[in-house]
Scaffold this active site. Structure first.
Site, mmCIF file in Angstrom:
data_model
loop_
_atom_site.group_PDB
_atom_site.id
_atom_site.type_symbol
_atom_site.label_atom_id
_atom_site.label_comp_id
_atom_site.label_asym_id
_atom_site.label_seq_id
_atom_site.Cartn_x
_atom_site.Cartn_y
_atom_site.Cartn_z
ATOM 1 N N THR A 63 0.797 -1.235 0.000
ATOM 2 C CA THR A 63 0.000 0.000 0.000
ATOM 3 C C THR A 63 0.828 1.283 0.000
ATOM 4 O O THR A 63 0.254 2.372 0.089
ATOM 5 C CB THR A 63 -0.936 0.022 1.219
ATOM 6 O OG1 THR A 63 -0.157 -0.080 2.416
ATOM 7 C CG2 THR A 63 -1.940 -1.128 1.164
ATOM 8 N N TYR A 126 0.596 1.289 -8.081
ATOM 9 C CA TYR A 126 -0.261 0.670 -7.069
ATOM 10 C C TYR A 126 -1.604 0.270 -7.669
ATOM 11 O O TYR A 126 -2.066 -0.867 -7.531
ATOM 12 C CB TYR A 126 -0.471 1.639 -5.904
ATOM 13 C CG TYR A 126 -1.554 1.211 -4.947
ATOM 14 C CD1 TYR A 126 -1.372 0.134 -4.087
ATOM 15 C CD2 TYR A 126 -2.785 1.882 -4.919
ATOM 16 C CE1 TYR A 126 -2.383 -0.266 -3.216
ATOM 17 C CE2 TYR A 126 -3.793 1.493 -4.053
ATOM 18 C CZ TYR A 126 -3.589 0.422 -3.205
ATOM 19 O OH TYR A 126 -4.595 0.028 -2.360
#
Length: 292
Positions: A63, A126
């Site tokens: 993350t 991401y």
């Protein structure tokens, strides 16, 4: 009943999920990265061969959004290959899977509330790796519920709410981006609903597998979110001075990763399918701040 496997069990959602499952009376295999490397096909296969499992909840994720721009292989391994490994093992053994994805898949140029029926798109590593994870799961044919969650915050781990409170403790002004629009999502509420779905699946009352948006309400711009956080911190006595929030653009802020300008989501499909009320994120700020 066989235990539930929770991966990413030391993250802010994973801890909440494990706590809730135990309260509900389930046996839990709680695995952090040091316990199970989901990016390793051999490790995942070995665990499934040696351990009876009734359901898998994947809370593991890479993350660090900006760091991922420089560590694409690591992000891909955790966010894409990890879910793929879990999905293939689950499919082979007919074990259902619950997986957490992200609102970053909606960086597609559209504004307004995004729905599950529209096309996806993302400009950052991401988001791309999380989207690959979704596709690997869907392509495997496993019985899966994929929840696209946004701006997660909670009592455990690192998040935007804690970051704002920590910075404000020693400053009288903060610069926060004003061109990111989204939905904060409380980790505890997300965990409660994940466990509700898990319970429904294991009791054969859930057949609605697929992709769902899941987020708190109301929508808010990032700099206004910071102001609400600081107001709550002052209200509960955790901040003794005023802190001015100065709006700046994402370009001025200079973050390495390109985040969605508008990732607001419509979660009606989730609410209607599972008959669950979506959380008002403002009600979870105090417990998160006290988690500091």
């Amino acid at each position: 009943m066989n235990p539930i496997l929770v991966t990413g069990a030391r993250g802010q959602v994973g801890v909440e999920v494990c706590e809730k499952l135990l309260i509900l009376g389930y046996k839990v295999i709680a695995c952090g990265h040091s316990d199970l490397d989901i990016t390793s096909e051999n490790e995942v296969s070995s665990l499934f061969e040696s351990t009876p499992i009734s359901l898998v909840i994947n809370c593991a994720a890479y993350t660090a959004v900006d760091k991922a721009e420089d560590e694409e292989k690591a992000a891909y391994a955790v966010n894409a290959l990890g879910p793929k490994n879990l999905a293939l093992e689950c499919k082979e053994r007919d074990i259902p899977l619950i997986h957490i994805s992200t609102d970053y898949v909606y960086d597609n140029g559209k504004t307004g509330l995004h729905t599950e029926n529209e096309g996806t798109g993302t400009r950052c590593v991401y988001g791309k790796t999380k989207l690959f994870g979704e596709r690997f799961i869907l392509d495997s044919g496993v019985r899966a519920v994929i929840l696209r969650a946004s701006w997660i915050f909670g009592r455990y781990g690192k998040n935007f709410v804690k970051a704002m409170a920590n910075l404000a403790a020693s400053r009288d002004s903060l610069k926060v981006v004003c061109d990111e629009f989204g939905n904060p999502t409380p980790a505890r509420a997300l965990a409660d609903d994940i466990c509700y779905i898990a319970d429904s699946i294991l009791n054969d009352s859930c057949t609605d597998f697929g992709v769902y948006n899941y987020c708190g309400y109301p929508s808010i711009v990032r700099n206004d979110f910071a102001r609400v956080i600081l107001d709550k911190a002052r209200e509960i006595g955790m901040l003794s001075h005023d802190v001015e929030v100065h709006p700046i653009t994402s370009e001025e802020f200079g973050a390495k990763a390109k985040r969605p300008a508008d990732s607001r989501m419509n979660s009606d499909k989730f609410a209607n399918t599972f008959r669950r009320d979506l959380p008002d994120w403002r009600l979870y700020l105090e417990e998160t701040l006290r988690g500091l």
